[in-house]
Design a protein around this motif. Structure first.
Motif, short mmCIF file in Angstrom:
data_model
loop_
_atom_site.label_atom_id
_atom_site.label_comp_id
_atom_site.label_asym_id
_atom_site.label_seq_id
_atom_site.Cartn_x
_atom_site.Cartn_y
_atom_site.Cartn_z
N LEU A 1 -1.68 -8.94 -4.29
CA LEU A 1 -2.45 -7.74 -4.63
C LEU A 1 -3.93 -7.85 -4.28
O LEU A 1 -4.54 -6.85 -3.86
CB LEU A 1 -2.27 -7.41 -6.11
CG LEU A 1 -0.87 -6.91 -6.49
CD1 LEU A 1 -0.70 -6.86 -8.00
CD2 LEU A 1 -0.60 -5.53 -5.88
N PRO A 2 -4.57 -9.05 -4.41
CA PRO A 2 -5.96 -9.13 -3.96
C PRO A 2 -6.12 -8.83 -2.47
O PRO A 2 -7.07 -8.15 -2.07
CB PRO A 2 -6.34 -10.59 -4.27
CG PRO A 2 -5.45 -10.97 -5.41
CD PRO A 2 -4.15 -10.28 -5.10
N PHE A 3 -5.19 -9.32 -1.66
CA PHE A 3 -5.23 -9.02 -0.23
C PHE A 3 -5.03 -7.53 0.02
O PHE A 3 -5.71 -6.92 0.85
CB PHE A 3 -4.16 -9.82 0.52
CG PHE A 3 -4.43 -11.30 0.61
CD1 PHE A 3 -5.55 -11.78 1.28
CD2 PHE A 3 -3.55 -12.21 0.04
CE1 PHE A 3 -5.79 -13.15 1.37
CE2 PHE A 3 -3.78 -13.57 0.13
CZ PHE A 3 -4.90 -14.05 0.79
N SER A 4 -4.07 -6.93 -0.69
CA SER A 4 -3.79 -5.50 -0.52
C SER A 4 -5.00 -4.64 -0.88
O SER A 4 -5.36 -3.71 -0.16
CB SER A 4 -2.60 -5.08 -1.39
OG SER A 4 -1.39 -5.52 -0.86
N LEU B 1 0.82 -1.21 0.00
CA LEU B 1 0.00 0.00 0.00
C LEU B 1 0.85 1.26 0.00
O LEU B 1 0.36 2.34 -0.36
CB LEU B 1 -0.93 0.03 1.22
CG LEU B 1 -1.87 -1.17 1.40
CD1 LEU B 1 -2.78 -0.93 2.61
CD2 LEU B 1 -2.71 -1.41 0.16
N ALA B 2 2.13 1.15 0.40
CA ALA B 2 3.00 2.32 0.50
C ALA B 2 3.21 2.98 -0.86
O ALA B 2 3.25 2.31 -1.90
CB ALA B 2 4.34 1.93 1.10
N LYS B 3 3.37 4.28 -0.85
CA LYS B 3 3.56 5.04 -2.09
C LYS B 3 4.83 4.61 -2.82
O LYS B 3 4.89 4.62 -4.05
CB LYS B 3 3.61 6.54 -1.78
CG LYS B 3 3.59 7.43 -3.01
CD LYS B 3 3.50 8.89 -2.62
CE LYS B 3 3.44 9.81 -3.84
NZ LYS B 3 2.24 9.58 -4.66
N ILE C 1 -1.42 1.47 -3.42
CA ILE C 1 -2.86 1.26 -3.55
C ILE C 1 -3.59 2.02 -2.44
O ILE C 1 -3.18 1.98 -1.28
CB ILE C 1 -3.19 -0.24 -3.44
CG1 ILE C 1 -2.46 -1.02 -4.54
CG2 ILE C 1 -4.70 -0.47 -3.56
CD1 ILE C 1 -2.56 -2.53 -4.37
N SER C 2 -4.68 2.69 -2.80
CA SER C 2 -5.51 3.38 -1.81
C SER C 2 -6.97 3.00 -2.02
O SER C 2 -7.34 2.34 -3.00
CB SER C 2 -5.36 4.90 -1.94
OG SER C 2 -6.12 5.39 -3.03
N ARG C 3 -7.80 3.46 -1.12
CA ARG C 3 -9.23 3.20 -1.19
C ARG C 3 -9.83 3.77 -2.47
O ARG C 3 -10.85 3.28 -2.96
CB ARG C 3 -9.92 3.80 0.04
CG ARG C 3 -11.41 3.57 0.11
CD ARG C 3 -12.01 4.21 1.35
NE ARG C 3 -13.44 3.97 1.46
CZ ARG C 3 -14.20 4.40 2.45
NH1 ARG C 3 -13.65 5.11 3.42
NH2 ARG C 3 -15.49 4.14 2.47
#
Length: 399
Positions: free
Chosen positions: A215-218, A188-190, A195-197
């Motif tokens: 990635l599905p979990f993230s 999720l880190a930049k 990835i963000s909401r």
């Protein structure tokens, strides 16, 4: 006063799915486009969990899947692991003999498979085979949702994945709840994938190998819209999904992106929503980065292995995109001499073998003691993976 430890498990990701983002969306392509909310997905997971419990499985039992990137596969991701079972994702591209081998080596109890894969004739000790189709959906729909999941430890094993078998028989790697949680959170880190909401994430990298790079979990961890492209997606399929679902982040191998760019140049699709493309598995040709950059899309080059739960380093520098990048937080690396295993300097010139260690790096191969001794080293009570990759590292840590 110490902070109380709380187990980092997939159950907590599921808690966020249910409690924080019930209205977020999952899009799944098969013979049609299916859409469901996280709320509907969570209910399906609870019903599937009840079904699995009815099979008299015990904690630590292995349940295999042979399936593409679909919502049914995603439901298995969470139902098995939330119940304390171990999901064995089997590569759909394995030869039948390899599928037979990994089922027996892992000791799978049941297999959930796409109907297109005929495995009933394989010589295994399976207790049952379930086909992921509409009849299966109806059977799960009739189940009563499970109320409570069993208490788990973060070091419990959650997923087993086998290497591609390019050098001998496939070798099994166990991922724990902790490793999946930390890796998914790190993505999720930049400076990782970012990835963000507010994102819509298209996962083209296969869920049947290394958890689709986690990635599905993230995506579900942060409430992003998740798009699953289903069986054998073509460039046209991907273009339509990106256009219709307003995809912002997409991940696939370089060959997929080469074909995609060739297709896009000839066809009229609006992919202006796309902002980030992640690729890995091989060094991407510079032309890919150049073409994406002209479209306003940034190309991230990631590196990893089955033994490192996929993404371990990321390169976001568009000027030297051929580099494997630098390690993500939680990972350390060293460059080791091929002659005497002494550590070499990071000067961009010294050539040696890349060793890595960290929060989601394996410590051994499953039931392969001798091979584990060859591949893993213990130095100062820390386990290092000998990747077998020959590399240089510059003074900034770029591989």
């Amino acid at each position: 006063m110490c902070i109380r430890d709380s187990p980092l498990t997939i159950q907590h990701i599921f808690w966020r799915v249910e409690k924080l983002y019930p209205d977020s969306e999952i899009v799944s392509r098969s013979n049609k486009i299916e859409k469901m909310s996280y709320r509907e997905f969570a209910l399906r997971v609870r019903k599937l969990s009840s079904f699995l419990k009815s099979l008299k499985l015990e904690k630590g039992d292995k349940v295999a899947s042979i399936e593409w990137n679909t919502r049914r596969h995603l439901e298995l991701y969470f139902a098995t692991t939330n119940m304390g079972y171990i999901l064995h994702t089997i590569n759909v591209r394995f030869h039948p003999n390899e599928i037979e081998y990994v089922i027996n080596h892992a000791g799978d109890k049941f297999v959930f498979t796409s109907p297109e894969f005929e495995i009933s004739k394989l010589k295994t000790s399976l207790s049952g085979i379930f086909y992921l189709d509409e009849n299966f959906d109806k059977a799960i729909e009739m189940q009563k949702p499970i109320d409570n999941f069993p208490q788990l430890d973060e070091k419990d094993e959650a997923v087993i994945c086998y290497t591609s078998g390019t050098t001998g028989k496939p070798k099994g790697i166990m991922y724990t709840h902790r490793s999946i949680y930390i890796h998914s959170l790190t993505l999720l880190a930049k400076d990782a994938v970012g990835i963000s909401r507010n994102d819509t994430v298209l996962v083209v990298v296969p869920m049947f190998h290394i958890n689709g790079w986690d990635l599905p979990f993230s995506a579900l961890m942060t409430g992003a819209k998740l798009v699953l492209p289903g069986p054998r997606p073509t460039s046209k399929d991907l273009a339509e999904l990106i256009e219709k679902e307003k995809v912002t982040i997409a991940a696939a191998a370089p060959t997929i992106w080469i074909d995609f760019l060739n297709f896009i140049e000839k066809e009229n699709y609006n992919i202006s929503s796309l902002k980030t493309v992640v690729t890995g598995g091989a060094e991407p040709p510079r032309i890919i980065a150049e073409k994406f950059n002209k479209m306003g899309v940034r190309l991230y080059h990631a590196w990893g292995m089955t033994e490192t739960e996929a993404i371990t380093t990321v390169n976001q520098d568009q000027e030297k995109i051929s580099s494997q990048g630098i390690p993500l937080p939680g990972i350390e690396m060293r460059l080791v001499s091929l002659d005497n295993e002494k550590e070499l300097p990071w000067d961009g010139e010294s050539i040696g073998e890349l060793w890595v260690s960290g929060a989601w790096v394996a410590k051994e191969y499953y039931k392969e003691a001798e091979k584990s001794k060859e591949t893993f080293r213990v130095i100062d009570n820390r386990i290092w993976l000998k990747t077998g990759d020959i590399a240089t590292i510059d003074k900034y840590g770029y591989i």
